[in-house]
Design a protein around this motif. Structure first.
Motif, PDB file in Angstrom:
ATOM      1  N   THR A 191       0.845  -1.204   0.000  1.00  0.00           N
ATOM      2  CA  THR A 191       0.000   0.000   0.000  1.00  0.00           C
ATOM      3  C   THR A 191       0.873   1.244   0.000  1.00  0.00           C
ATOM      4  O   THR A 191       0.614   2.213  -0.713  1.00  0.00           O
ATOM      5  CB  THR A 191      -0.924  -0.001   1.249  1.00  0.00           C
ATOM      6  OG1 THR A 191      -1.641  -1.217   1.253  1.00  0.00           O
ATOM      7  CG2 THR A 191      -1.880   1.158   1.245  1.00  0.00           C
ATOM      8  N   HIS A 192       1.945   1.212   0.798  1.00  0.00           N
ATOM      9  CA  HIS A 192       2.819   2.375   0.871  1.00  0.00           C
ATOM     10  C   HIS A 192       3.460   2.664  -0.486  1.00  0.00           C
ATOM     11  O   HIS A 192       3.584   3.824  -0.902  1.00  0.00           O
ATOM     12  CB  HIS A 192       3.900   2.187   1.945  1.00  0.00           C
ATOM     13  CG  HIS A 192       4.672   3.454   2.189  1.00  0.00           C
ATOM     14  ND1 HIS A 192       5.858   3.718   1.560  1.00  0.00           N
ATOM     15  CD2 HIS A 192       4.389   4.545   2.944  1.00  0.00           C
ATOM     16  CE1 HIS A 192       6.294   4.920   1.929  1.00  0.00           C
ATOM     17  NE2 HIS A 192       5.423   5.446   2.758  1.00  0.00           N
ATOM     18  N   LYS A 193       3.819   1.604  -1.182  1.00  0.00           N
ATOM     19  CA  LYS A 193       4.429   1.758  -2.509  1.00  0.00           C
ATOM     20  C   LYS A 193       3.429   2.440  -3.476  1.00  0.00           C
ATOM     21  O   LYS A 193       3.790   3.360  -4.216  1.00  0.00           O
ATOM     22  CB  LYS A 193       4.807   0.369  -3.038  1.00  0.00           C
ATOM     23  CG  LYS A 193       5.841   0.361  -4.128  1.00  0.00           C
ATOM     24  CD  LYS A 193       6.294  -1.083  -4.343  1.00  0.00           C
ATOM     25  CE  LYS A 193       6.800  -1.371  -5.723  1.00  0.00           C
ATOM     26  NZ  LYS A 193       7.658  -0.419  -6.337  1.00  0.00           N
ATOM     27  N   GLY A 194       2.182   1.975  -3.449  1.00  0.00           N
ATOM     28  CA  GLY A 194       1.159   2.570  -4.311  1.00  0.00           C
ATOM     29  C   GLY A 194       0.914   4.032  -3.959  1.00  0.00           C
ATOM     30  O   GLY A 194       0.798   4.899  -4.835  1.00  0.00           O
ATOM     31  N   TYR A 246      -3.613   5.403  -2.393  1.00  0.00           N
ATOM     32  CA  TYR A 246      -3.485   6.800  -1.958  1.00  0.00           C
ATOM     33  C   TYR A 246      -4.608   7.143  -0.973  1.00  0.00           C
ATOM     34  O   TYR A 246      -4.394   7.716   0.077  1.00  0.00           O
ATOM     35  CB  TYR A 246      -3.531   7.709  -3.191  1.00  0.00           C
ATOM     36  CG  TYR A 246      -3.329   9.176  -2.893  1.00  0.00           C
ATOM     37  CD1 TYR A 246      -2.061   9.696  -2.648  1.00  0.00           C
ATOM     38  CD2 TYR A 246      -4.421  10.063  -2.842  1.00  0.00           C
ATOM     39  CE1 TYR A 246      -1.874  11.060  -2.384  1.00  0.00           C
ATOM     40  CE2 TYR A 246      -4.244  11.409  -2.573  1.00  0.00           C
ATOM     41  CZ  TYR A 246      -2.963  11.901  -2.350  1.00  0.00           C
ATOM     42  OH  TYR A 246      -2.789  13.249  -2.076  1.00  0.00           O
ATOM     43  N   LYS A 247      -5.828   6.725  -1.355  1.00  0.00           N
ATOM     44  CA  LYS A 247      -6.997   7.022  -0.532  1.00  0.00           C
ATOM     45  C   LYS A 247      -6.914   6.297   0.828  1.00  0.00           C
ATOM     46  O   LYS A 247      -7.184   6.879   1.870  1.00  0.00           O
ATOM     47  CB  LYS A 247      -8.237   6.541  -1.301  1.00  0.00           C
ATOM     48  CG  LYS A 247      -9.465   7.320  -1.029  1.00  0.00           C
ATOM     49  CD  LYS A 247     -10.499   6.973  -2.065  1.00  0.00           C
ATOM     50  CE  LYS A 247     -11.875   7.056  -1.460  1.00  0.00           C
ATOM     51  NZ  LYS A 247     -12.915   6.681  -2.384  1.00  0.00           N
ATOM     52  N   ARG A 248      -6.501   5.013   0.766  1.00  0.00           N
ATOM     53  CA  ARG A 248      -6.422   4.231   2.011  1.00  0.00           C
ATOM     54  C   ARG A 248      -5.437   4.847   2.991  1.00  0.00           C
ATOM     55  O   ARG A 248      -5.701   4.940   4.179  1.00  0.00           O
ATOM     56  CB  ARG A 248      -5.966   2.794   1.708  1.00  0.00           C
ATOM     57  CG  ARG A 248      -7.116   1.859   1.411  1.00  0.00           C
ATOM     58  CD  ARG A 248      -6.742   0.401   1.576  1.00  0.00           C
ATOM     59  NE  ARG A 248      -5.600  -0.037   0.795  1.00  0.00           N
ATOM     60  CZ  ARG A 248      -5.595  -0.217  -0.528  1.00  0.00           C
ATOM     61  NH1 ARG A 248      -6.685   0.014  -1.233  1.00  0.00           N
ATOM     62  NH2 ARG A 248      -4.502  -0.640  -1.146  1.00  0.00           N
ATOM     63  N   VAL A 249      -4.280   5.274   2.501  1.00  0.00           N
ATOM     64  CA  VAL A 249      -3.281   5.846   3.415  1.00  0.00           C
ATOM     65  C   VAL A 249      -3.808   7.153   4.002  1.00  0.00           C
ATOM     66  O   VAL A 249      -3.670   7.423   5.200  1.00  0.00           O
ATOM     67  CB  VAL A 249      -1.916   6.045   2.708  1.00  0.00           C
ATOM     68  CG1 VAL A 249      -0.953   6.807   3.594  1.00  0.00           C
ATOM     69  CG2 VAL A 249      -1.320   4.693   2.332  1.00  0.00           C
TER      70      VAL A 249
END
Ligand code: ADQ
Length: 470
Positions: free
Chosen positions: A85-88, A120-123
């Motif tokens: 997720t962080h990579k995205g 992006y949204k999740r983070v």
């Protein structure tokens, strides 16, 4: 009129992708290391003065924690987030889509990065939840930069606490035409409009934002006062150029160690004149074009070969992204190309150092340099320009890109078009020939500007605007 505000009753919570430190593994132990980059170099001393809580994304090690007590006035915690997720969120959506488009470098943007919108949204959601879980009435939440465009609105929708939410953008804001290239442009604007107050480095960026809100969302904007009426709420915007922390620079400048270190730099280089470039190794910083300008200067002025050299410092940055790997290679090839053409046993035209330099040494290097060559293709502000000005005691010439936010304030610099090699070459010639009295006169004026709007002044003005926002 300057408003003076006391912040005793409210806690300050700041949110940014990068935290103040990172963990580096060394002999099976985690060592805490200070992060570099413009945002941290301003926010760390600020938080040390004001206190509060700093929430960031986990650093490269992936280590996350709720709160870590440093020997500082503030506490620091990270959100937790898996590596994918962080990579995205970071490599892809933030740095391969938003970063190039907001810097008007469309050929560097990747449409494929649009598929990382979910990450992006999740983070941003995780940031908002972590913020709300520690929020009290009257707190001031200060969100920083393009990684967290959605957080203001997400925080607002998740809490019933009467906190004020502010946002500061450290990079340029593009025109509505460029912004529209991002499929989720409207969501980004809605995310930002969750703020009570939004700050930009320059009036131009603020105007682009208001124009985008008006054109894409149809909300009424008052360009005079910078206010937006967004769904019954009022959002205030303003140009507030960021400043630097002058106290440590003054202390370092006045120490005999620094003067000795500056002398050592000059001896190491051994030429009559020294030019310096200091940047993260990012394609927006225009290092390649700058080197081409320097090469052309040596070509056109053979009498200066052996008499002028350049130290180019480049801090490793976003090393996982292909564009950055390619750019590093191109810069290194160009350095080699110049050095093979003009160098000799006792002369290295470009001394290229791929490293982070301790701040004391950096100030000594600024002091040693006759010329700072700062030519970003686009830059929100550029703090190196301000640091160079603050470090000089006796003249020195600043060559600065017209496309850096700093150019709006440092008007006495030699301003160049960073895309135009001839413009850079001409500026180097003018700088090398500038009489000492003219250098001192221009530098003194720029020093007044930098002193007048330092880091404390900037932060106080932002927080005052935020706490008075309706
Ligand atoms: P950055 O793009 O990181 O910041 P910049 O403003 O130039 O760029 O700040 C770089 C900082 O890193 C400076 O404080 C400088 O001293 C330090 N630095 C650079 N090279 C270094 C080296 N080799 N060793 C050690 N330190 C080094 C973003 C925006 C900018 C904006 C800032 C602040 O892109 O436009 O000015 O945020 O808002």
């Amino acid at each position: 009129m300057t408003r003076v505000t006391m912040f005793h009753m409210s806690n300050l919570i700041i949110l940014s992708n990068r935290g103040p430190y990172r963990f580096r593994s060394q002999s099976r132990q985690d060592i805490l290391e200070k992060c570099s980059g413009g945002l941290v170099s301003v926010l760390e001393p600020l938080m040390n003065q004001k206190g509060g809580f700093w929430l960031s994304a986990p650093c490269e090690s992936g280590k996350s924690f709720n709160s870590c007590s440093l020997s500082t006035k503030y506490n620091w915690g990270t959100i937790s987030c898996d590596k994918e997720t962080h990579k995205g969120f970071y490599d892809s959506y933030s740095n391969q889509l938003i970063w190039p488009i907001f810097h008007s470098m469309l050929n560097k943007s990747s449409t494929a990065a649009e598929s990382s919108w979910g990450a992006y949204k999740r983070v941003n959601q995780t940031f908002a939840q972590a913020t709300c879980s520690r929020l009290n009435h009257n707190d001031l939440v200060w969100v920083h930069d393009y990684h967290l465009f959605l957080s203001p609105q997400l925080i607002r929708s998740e809490t019933n606490k009467s906190a004020k939410i502010g946002f500061f953008l450290h990079i340029p804001f593009p025109s509505a035409e460029l912004l529209k290239l991002i499929s989720h442009a409207k969501d980004i604007l809605h995310g930002l409009l969750g703020s009570d107050f939004i700050g930009f480095h320059t009036k131009d960026y603020q105007t682009n934002f208001l124009d985008s809100v008006q054109k894409l969302l149809g909300y009424a904007c008052d360009f005079e006062t910078g206010t937006i009426l967004a769904g019954g709420r009022q959002v205030k915007t303003k140009a507030l150029p960021i400043g630097i922390d002058l106290n440590p620079i003054q202390r370092i400048v006045n120490s005999t160690n620094t003067q000795e270190r500056a002398e050592a730099f000059r001896n190491e280089i051994g030429t009559e004149k020294l030019v310096v470039g200091v940047d993260r190794l990012d394609y927006t910083k225009g290092i390649l074009n700058r080197l081409q300008g320097f090469e052309q200067y040596l070509k056109q002025n053979p009498d200066w070969v052996g008499k002028v050299s350049m130290i180019q410092l480049a801090v490793p940055t976003r090393t996982q992204i292909d564009e950055y790997k390619t750019y590093k290679q191109q810069v290194e090839n160009q350095v080699q190309h110049i050095n093979t053409q003009f160098g000799s046993k006792n002369y290295t035209p470009v001394d290229y150092r791929y490293q982070t330099m301790p701040f004391n040494d950096l100030i000594a290097l600024y002091q040693a340099a006759d010329i700072a060559l700062i030519t970003p293709l686009r830059d929100g502000m550029n703090l190196v320009a301000k640091e160079y000005v603050a470090s000089k005691q006796n003249g020195g010439v600043l060559i600065l890109s017209k496309l850096a936010g700093a150019a709006a304030e440092l008007k006495e610099a030699i301003l160049v078009n960073p895309y135009d090699t001839d413009s850079i070459t001409r500026a180097i010639g003018e700088a090398l020939k500038m009489p000492a009295a003219k250098q001192q006169h221009k530098m003194a004026k720029m020093q007044l500007t930098v002193q007048h709007n330092d880091m404390k002044n900037w932060a106080d003005r932002f927080l005052s605007e935020l706490s008075h926002a309706e």
